[in-house]
Design an enzyme around this catalytic site. Structure first.
Site, PDB file in Angstrom:
ATOM      1  CG  HIS A 113      -1.977  -1.105   1.147  1.00  0.00           C
ATOM      2  ND1 HIS A 113      -3.066  -1.141   1.987  1.00  0.00           N
ATOM      3  CD2 HIS A 113      -2.067  -2.213   0.381  1.00  0.00           C
ATOM      4  CE1 HIS A 113      -3.769  -2.236   1.741  1.00  0.00           C
ATOM      5  NE2 HIS A 113      -3.167  -2.894   0.760  1.00  0.00           N
ATOM      6  CE1 TYR A 172      -7.766  -8.652  -0.626  1.00  0.00           C
ATOM      7  CE2 TYR A 172      -6.498  -7.604   1.124  1.00  0.00           C
ATOM      8  CZ  TYR A 172      -6.985  -7.596  -0.171  1.00  0.00           C
ATOM      9  OH  TYR A 172      -6.699  -6.558  -1.012  1.00  0.00           O
TER      10      TYR A 172
END
Length: 401
Positions: free
Chosen positions: A175, A289
């Site tokens: 990220h 996730y």
């Protein structure tokens, strides 16, 4: 007029592969020696594919690029291409690929980190200056997004100066963002990620998860929304972002558009405004996730937080972004393109003003992760594919009927 978000079944969310964000902690760009220069290919393979507006022709201009991340057009028709492992190359109109350009800053080439965006300065014709965004290594294995500029002189980058560093640097491989966009008013926008430290997106004394606006020399514009406010970084334009890997200025209006990865579901387009909070991780259209809710999430909406302008409940893994406008003779006029990593294709959104009227998927037959998309001065669309054997492709739009 605001576009009404897509609503797809939760079951589709659960089918999303983790590849949407390429979140592996180990990068296939790690510690590899950059490849040498490549001569122009004897031929450039081309294929004809279908689209909703007619046939398109896709030509493979170059291949063998190691996870290319971005491209920028030079005045002579050649292109600069970044490779995530840290190499900046020039690709000629004949497909020849240069040796790595020297002088590029050292990058943190781990996970999603590495050499990221490249753009030409607005005054490139006189200064030969280019800007790069990249993951910069710090102490004890930490890293953060950084931006530098330098002068392009042949096969070297000289007079390199770092003008922005995301602070504080933190650990982790994911990220980083990051795209760079000039607004035509003397400012540079820098998109970033929250480094997978979700809470930091809401903390105004930190730069993770923030869209930043600077002057071209790296100084802070006095008109930024948090200038002079205690406990807030003056560089910040907007906040509450997750991982912004696409950004472009609408040439028709000067409006900034930005796309970002959701977690498992909830990829977004935003039209970020000064001082606004875009909600991550307090509001989101995605889940973790693991299949579990985001721990900090309070739902899909909350007072004081902005809704996405456009949202995908099932994440395509959106990447680079480019507008196709000012070509009324083309069936693709008034479109915006986005790369897709998880779906391995190119997304075309049809626009009426700012309203998204529809979506089309292109390049499904090629089946590679599209990392960046740019519209060339010749009116063709160019993409790079994020693969170990990455490709630079030229797409000739359909002809008018």
């Amino acid at each position: 007029m605001r576009h009404v978000p897509h609503r797809l079944a939760t079951a589709l969310l659960l089918s999303l592969p983790l590849a949407a964000c390429n979140s592996s902690a180990k990068s296939d760009a790690d510690a590899k020696t950059p490849a040498a220069a490549q001569a122009a290919p004897a031929s450039q393979p081309a294929q004809t594919l279908t689209s909703a507006k007619g046939q398109i022709r896709v030509t493979q201009m170059a291949r063998g690029l190691a996870h290319p991340w971005s491209l920028a057009f030079l005045p002579d028709g050649s292109m600069l291409v970044t490779e995530r492992g840290g190499a900046l190359r020039r690709v000629g109109t004949d497909g020849a690929v240069s040796a790595p350009i020297t002088g590029v800053p050292k990058v943190f080439a781990t996970g999603q980190g590495g050499l990221l965006d490249v753009v030409l300065a607005p005054d490139f014709a006189t200064t030969q200056r280019i800007y790069l965004s990249y993951a910069e290594p710090g102490d004890n294995g930490t890293a953060g997004t950084a931006v530098a500029y330098g002068t392009l002189a042949g096969n070297a980058l000289t007079d390199v100066k770092v003008i922005y560093r995301q602070e504080p640097k933190v650990d982790g491989p994911n990220h980083f963002g990051s795209r760079l966009v000039f607004d035509g008013k003397g400012h540079l926008f820098i998109s970033q990620g929250e480094r997978n430290k979700r809470a930091m997106s809401q903390e105004l004394d930190k730069l993770q998860g923030k869209l930043v606006r600077l002057n071209l020399d790296g100084s802070v514009p006095q008109g930024n929304p948090f200038v002079g406010k205690a406990g807030a970084r003056p560089e910040i334009w907007s906040y509450g972002h997750r991982n912004m890997q696409g950004m472009a200025l609408d040439p028709r209006t000067g409006t900034l558009w930005q796309s970002e990865h959701g977690p498992r579901g909830g990829d977004e387009i935003n039209l970020p405004q000064a001082g606004k909070n875009y909600g991550w991780p307090v509001i989101t259209h995605g889940i973790n996730y693991s299949g579990q809710p985001i721990p900090e999430a309070e739902g899909k909406a909350k007072d004081g937080m902005e809704q996405p302008y456009h949202v995908w409940e099932k994440s395509p893994g959106v990447s680079g972004m480019a507008f196709y406008t000012g070509r009324p003779e083309s069936p693709w006029n008034d479109s915006v393109f986005l790369g897709s990593l998880a779906e391995r294709n190119l997304i075309r959104l049809t626009l009426q003003g700012d309203t998204v009227l529809g979506e089309e998927r292109l390049l499904n037959e090629i089946g590679e992760r599209v990392r960046d998309v740019r519209v060339g001065p010749d009116g063709n669309v160019y993409v790079v594919t994020d693969e170990e054997d990455g490709k630079l492709l030229r797409i000739e739009p359909p002809k008018a009927p």
